[in-house]
Design an enzyme around this catalytic site. Sequence first.
Site: not given
Length: 466
Positions: A173, A306
């Site tokens: 991020n 993920r």
Amino acid sequence: MKSLLQKTSIVLAVVAGVCVSVQAKVVGQNTPVLSLTAERVKATLPVAQQAAWLAYLDRSAKQEAADRAAFAAEMKVAGVKEPWMPKEGFSSRTMPLDLVAAWYGSDEALKVADVIVSFQIPNGGWSKNLDMRQPTRVPGENYTANNLSKYPDADDFDAPRDPHWNYVGTLDNDATNTELKFLRLVIAALPAEKSAAYRASYLRGIEYLLAAQYPNGGWPQVWTLEGGYHDAITFNDDAVTESLEVLEPVAEGKVSFVPKDTRKLAQHAFARGVQCILATQIVLDKKKTVWGQQHDALTLQPVAGRNFEMPAMSSGESASVLLFLMQLPKPSRAVIAAVDAGAAWFKETAVYGYEWGYAWGGTRAEGRHLTKAPNAGPIWARYYSITTEMPVFGDRDKTIHDDVSELSLERQNGYAWYNSDGAEMLTKYAVWARKVHPAGPSNSQSPILTPQEPRIQMATPQFPGM
């Protein structure tokens, strides 16, 4: 390379403007990434390369132990039994990088800079999702916000090794690199006597990037190492390219207060980082294509992230990589070849005549879909299968699909399965190619292909009574 239209065997029907696959199916199951370990290093790499990697693992383990000890000592002195979480937020939004230069010397900017310094981890990095407009960190307060998955599962690829110690230093991020960019702007706006604390914090952050870099030039998502996909070389969120962008001015001597030795280390780190980018470009049928979202640190092969992020060619990350390579002032022949190949792949896979979103009059309850829209595009799927070169989509249950409409509503609505990132890249590529290819190779004649027909094979929908 065959066109998307030639390769596809999936026939889509248009029902109320929405593309619906009539042959959709589960095409695979996502598998977790292997952590970087000493055992893997010894089993994978030649003996001559092992020492550097084993030393890296040792350095990471020792730094984690030191970070934990420092935090425990801080809590003891402060008399804190249980640490508390800081305010969560979008870090990058609270650290603007595009304001006028004078603003970075203002009281408002210095308040943000003070918060940044207070949340710097002993290892020199920062965590993610921190609101940098909150009060400065106090003893006993965690360095990290609550970054645990909101969809907990015992087999979740994102399940941390230690729920109380995760993302303690990360590039995810845009973390760490955004803090460093912001601090550099503040330092430039202040006289030297007022910027000492910020300069010291910046230097520690640069040292963090140098320590976190793998021997082959890549960067993991999290350092100190956390295991799983966090150990992979990470192009997601531009982790590798942003780190190189931060190191570039240091390497070029444009940050005057950086010591000479650190500048030399940054030069070597930058060169290794570019080489890692070139080494990870995916090759299919002896032809260079693009990059994955993350690559195994040792084998350099694309790996999962993920649960819903499978090993695949990734359009968004690849567009960013190509933009980075094109801004290099003196691109080598290898860089030029990599960019040409990547741009060719984007031209080949561009989708026209469709847009991604809710169908006309549709709602979240009906999910987002690929819908027919004349004159729309180009867009690209986020992921393309490495074996079929067709778009693929993942769900939280780790299933891999060939039709985005087959995903759960939560994943349909909660992830950018299509994007237009390649459009900007191809526009800039057309300008760049004219500079590096004065003769004008066929691949650089036009920024974007304009196909005569959509790149998805459509079938006329059949309704009862027709």
